[in-house]
Enzyme design. Structure first.
Site, PDB file in Angstrom:
ATOM      1  N   LYS A  95       0.828  -1.214   0.000  1.00  0.00           N
ATOM      2  CA  LYS A  95       0.000   0.000   0.000  1.00  0.00           C
ATOM      3  C   LYS A  95       0.866   1.271   0.000  1.00  0.00           C
ATOM      4  CE  LYS A  95      -3.949  -2.220  -0.106  1.00  0.00           C
ATOM      5  NZ  LYS A  95      -3.898  -3.565   0.327  1.00  0.00           N
TER       6      LYS A  95
HETATM    7  C1  PLP Z   1      -5.204  -4.535   0.707  1.00  0.00           C
HETATM    8  C2  PLP Z   1      -6.673  -4.518   0.664  1.00  0.00           C
HETATM    9  C3  PLP Z   1      -7.468  -5.077   1.689  1.00  0.00           C
HETATM   10  C4  PLP Z   1      -6.903  -5.908   2.782  1.00  0.00           C
HETATM   11  O1  PLP Z   1      -6.003  -5.295   3.606  1.00  0.00           O
HETATM   12  P1  PLP Z   1      -4.957  -6.190   4.434  1.00  0.00           P
HETATM   13  O2  PLP Z   1      -4.308  -5.166   5.298  1.00  0.00           O
HETATM   14  O3  PLP Z   1      -4.016  -6.811   3.445  1.00  0.00           O
HETATM   15  O4  PLP Z   1      -5.729  -7.196   5.203  1.00  0.00           O
HETATM   16  C5  PLP Z   1      -8.833  -4.916   1.625  1.00  0.00           C
HETATM   17  N1  PLP Z   1      -9.427  -4.309   0.591  1.00  0.00           N
HETATM   18  C6  PLP Z   1      -8.712  -3.799  -0.428  1.00  0.00           C
HETATM   19  C7  PLP Z   1      -9.431  -3.111  -1.523  1.00  0.00           C
HETATM   20  C8  PLP Z   1      -7.320  -3.897  -0.432  1.00  0.00           C
HETATM   21  O5  PLP Z   1      -6.612  -3.407  -1.452  1.00  0.00           O
END
Ligand code: PLP
Length: 361
Positions: A182
């Protein structure tokens, strides 16, 4: 040949310093540094309440539970998203109802959302895919008219806006992720933002054994342990100071890709308002993404295929028509997108893409 990764975290001296400070204090579980990280997020977004938790999957789950949604309830989610979105609905005990997306934004089709509403529907989870969003005004109006909650999955949209307002701040609750790819990362991590004191307190209880005050023996509700650590918060605090720069860099990168690939008719970009949107991943639409990806890999350039349509994955396989979601899956490709990438690396990627298409004609 230097490999160009599709994505890589960027941890520097600032993170090292902050982590060492926490480590040397001897106290590493969720405490003062986590509160500082939460305050920085609150200040950045201009929201009242922020609660950071273990990751962006449990953040969605806790939000659904805090809304009192569970067994027998339906929650509308897009068919094109990271699989965590519908899985979080399942983890909360409710039923995800999939709807198709629109091609311009890769976000849920609001006409389909309206059609999917039943007596059992309790909430809508719009996903701001790659920082783009559906018409949030229309979505909020629709939710209001049907008395539904809105939980924004803004995991990919930290720092992105819709018509000048930060995503994650439209719905009753907004959810973010700080997983490794992210825009900023704490290794794992998630954040829940809200203006509702009631929801905020419920979410704190859910993540900390049912108590509102850390360490107290008063467990008012059923709660679990989805807490954070100050070691992660230390990384987050340092990353927050870099967020504004990264948001701008993502926009610059997107512009550079667009300019460099402007003469390549085989590659198209989605309509993107860079005033609001800083595309976290550089997404392009091509006819055969797998073939292009294989060629680029030979040239030392890593890419990432789009997510599968949720309804085609084994746990969700079922009825329903999702032509736009399938279209996205079959035509989308994420190009190298790390904010560490230099302009010359980006231009190398674009040169190889041009070479690929000129070779084939
Ligand atoms: C990355 C992501 C998640 C999940 O987040 P994690 O921290 O990896 O559990 C949920 N929704 C979207 C759209 C994502 O890109």
């Amino acid at each position: 040949m230097k490999i160009i990764p599709q994505m890589e975290p960027w941890i520097g001296k600032e993170e090292e310093r902050e982590v060492l400070k926490v480590l040397r204090s001897g106290w590493i579980t969720e405490a003062a540094e986590t509160r500082l990280f939460e305050r920085k997020i609150a200040d950045f977004l201009g929201v009242t309440y922020v609660n950071v938790v273990s990751n962006g999957t449990v953040s969605l789950t806790i939000a659904i539970l805090a809304m009192g949604i569970g067994k027998g309830d339906e929650v509308i989610v897009p068919d094109f998203t990271m699989v965590a979105t519908p899985n979080a609905v399942i983890l909360a005990g409710a039923t995800p109802v999939l709807v198709d997306i629109v091609r311009d934004t890769l976000c849920m089709d609001l006409n389909q959302v309206e059609r999917a509403i039943t007596k059992k529907t309790k909430a809508i989870i719009p996903v701001a895919l790659n920082g783009r969003a559906p018409d949030m005004e229309k979505l909020m109006g629709l939710a209001k008219a049907h008395n539904l909650e809105v939980l924004e999955d803004a995991a990919q949209a930290f720092g992105c806006k819709w018509q000048g307002k930060y995503l994650g701040t439209f719905g009753e609750i907004g959810s973010f992720s700080f997983s490794t790819p992210k825009i900023i990362t704490t290794g794992q991590g998630g954040a829940l933002v809200t203006e509702s004191k009631r929801y905020h307190e419920r979410m704190i209880r859910l993540k900390d054994f049912g108590r509102l005050v850390r360490g107290s023996q008063s467990h008012d509700e059923i709660g679990y342990n989805f807490k954070f650590t100050d070691l992660q918060a230390a990384i987050g605090v340092a990353q927050m100071d870099k967020l504004s720069w990264r948001i701008e860099r993502k926009k610059e990168m997107y512009r550079l890709y667009q300019q460099a690939l402007a003469g390549v008719p085989e590659v198209s970009f989605l309509p993107t308002h860079l005033d609001d949107v800083s595309p976290w991943f550089i997404d392009v639409i091509v006819s055969e993404p797998k073939k292009l990806a294989a060629y680029l890999k030979e040239k030392g350039i890593e890419t990432r295929e789009f997510y599968p349509s949720i309804h085609t994955t084994k746990p969700y396989r079922g009825v329903g028509r999702f032509p736009n979601s399938l279209w996205a899956t079959q035509h989308g490709l994420w190009l190298p997108s790390s904010s560490r990438l230099t302009d010359s690396a980006i231009l190398r990627v674009c040169r190889e893409i041009k070479a690929y298409y000129s070779r084939r004609t």
